[in-house]
Design an enzyme around this catalytic site. Structure first.
Site, short mmCIF file in Angstrom:
data_model
loop_
_atom_site.label_atom_id
_atom_site.label_comp_id
_atom_site.label_asym_id
_atom_site.label_seq_id
_atom_site.Cartn_x
_atom_site.Cartn_y
_atom_site.Cartn_z
N SER A 1 0.84 -1.20 0.00
CA SER A 1 0.00 0.00 0.00
C SER A 1 0.88 1.25 0.00
CB SER A 1 -0.87 0.01 1.26
OG SER A 1 -0.02 -0.05 2.39
N GLY B 1 -4.37 -0.96 6.57
CA GLY B 1 -4.65 -1.43 7.93
C GLY B 1 -5.99 -0.95 8.47
N CYS C 1 3.04 -6.94 1.92
CA CYS C 1 2.15 -6.27 2.85
C CYS C 1 1.47 -7.37 3.67
CB CYS C 1 1.12 -5.46 2.06
SG CYS C 1 -0.17 -4.75 3.08
N ASN C 2 1.70 -7.36 4.97
CA ASN C 2 1.08 -8.38 5.83
C ASN C 2 -0.43 -8.25 5.81
OD1 ASN C 2 3.39 -9.61 7.91
ND2 ASN C 2 3.89 -7.62 7.07
N CYS D 1 4.46 -5.83 10.02
CA CYS D 1 4.02 -4.88 9.00
C CYS D 1 5.29 -4.48 8.27
CB CYS D 1 3.37 -3.65 9.65
SG CYS D 1 3.07 -2.30 8.49
N THR D 2 5.24 -4.49 6.95
CA THR D 2 6.48 -4.25 6.20
C THR D 2 6.99 -2.81 6.35
OG1 THR D 2 5.14 -3.87 4.22
CG2 THR D 2 6.06 -6.08 4.52
#
Ligand code: DGL
Length: 282
Positions: free
Chosen positions: A26, A58, A89-90, A201-202
């Site tokens: 994102s 998120g 992206c988690n 989270c990246t």
């Protein structure tokens, strides 16, 4: 590890064949994953796509994330031959992988919180998972914890502000440690503070220094970057990807809307090796 590129000697010229890897997030978090992949595959052709019009993921419902991710990749594959996609992206990976794998022929690698390796690292049995609010609430994450960390105490902390702070840091805006302490406070007041922190989270590996500064020095940090890079390498190696492209193309970034904010990011993207940025509206 040897890089899987094929050198073809053609009379006087040398052609290098290399895979095209699409890295999707994102926002700027995908750059933390790209950095690790580039270490193993320095001559690959990279496309870094970030859905800045949909940021932050998120705080978005799963259906919107699935649809936006799918539509952007669908647009990109019209213009580029992609060998492999990394959903860096988690938040997206916990929901989009089944749909993407059903529709696209190339391998799709997801990034999910490194709970399993954290279990092997923790000494006091308390693991902290730092992620977006969506990721900490996802069934996918709870399932990972049930499967891999049943005997550990796993403390979940979801923060959208940390994601913004990572964006602000890359935009060279001032960020203050006091804000990090405030975010981390629920862990600092626990009877047993997590000794192993999963950066789920990246965006968060970009804030490792600040996070380290506000947590006890004994805390160790783990993220999924290296494991994802190894997975990408081994998949491409197994597929013996040999592109028909004559030379390596220059790396490009793709965003989903143009504004001042993203214009200011161009220098950062250039430092990461993305000299061109295109906009694909979805
Ligand atoms: N980088 C994304 C992740 O790994 C999340 C950022 C966002 O909230 O958009 O989860």
């Amino acid at each position: 590890m040897q890089l899987k590129t094929i050198m073809l000697a053609e009379k006087d010229s040398v052609m290098t064949l290399s895979p095209t890897i699409l890295i999707f997030d994102s926002g700027v978090g995908g750059l933390s994953i790209y950095k690790e992949i580039r270490q193993l595959l320095p001559y690959a052709h990279f496309i870094f796509a970030f859905d800045n019009a949909g940021f932050p993921y998120g705080e978005k419902p799963a259906e919107q994330i699935i649809s936006r991710t799918y539509r952007l990749i669908e647009k990109i594959v019209v213009h580029y031959t992609i060998d492999l996609v990394v959903i860096a992206c988690n938040t997206a990976s916990t929901v989009v992988l089944p749909k993407l794998r059903q529709h696209f022929p190339f391998p799709i690698v997801g990034v999910v919180p490194a709970i399993k390796p954290a279990v092997a690292l923790t000494r006091n049995g308390v693991i902290g998972l730092l992620a977006t609010r969506a990721t900490v609430n996802r069934e996918y994450t709870h399932d990972l914890i049930r499967r891999f960390a049943p005997h550990c105490q796993v403390e979940l902390l979801g923060s959208s502000r940390l994601v913004e702070l990572a964006e602000e840091k890359l935009h060279s805006k001032p960020i203050y440690l006091s804000e990090f302490s405030e975010i981390i406070l629920p862990w600092l007041t626990l009877a047993k503070i997590p000794d192993t922190i999963v950066l789920g989270c990246t965006h968060f590996p970009l804030l490792k220094f600040e996070l380290q500064s506000v947590l006890p020095a004994t805390c160790q940090f783990i993220d999924s970057g290296v494991a994802v890079a190894q997975r990408v390498y081994s998949l491409l190696d197994k597929l013996s990807i040999t592109h028909t492209k004559p030379v390596i193309e220059s790396n490009i970034a793709i965003c989903t809307c143009t504004n001042d904010y993203v214009n200011k990011l161009d220098n950062v993207l250039a430092n990461y090796g993305f000299m061109t940025r295109l906009t694909y509206k979805i």
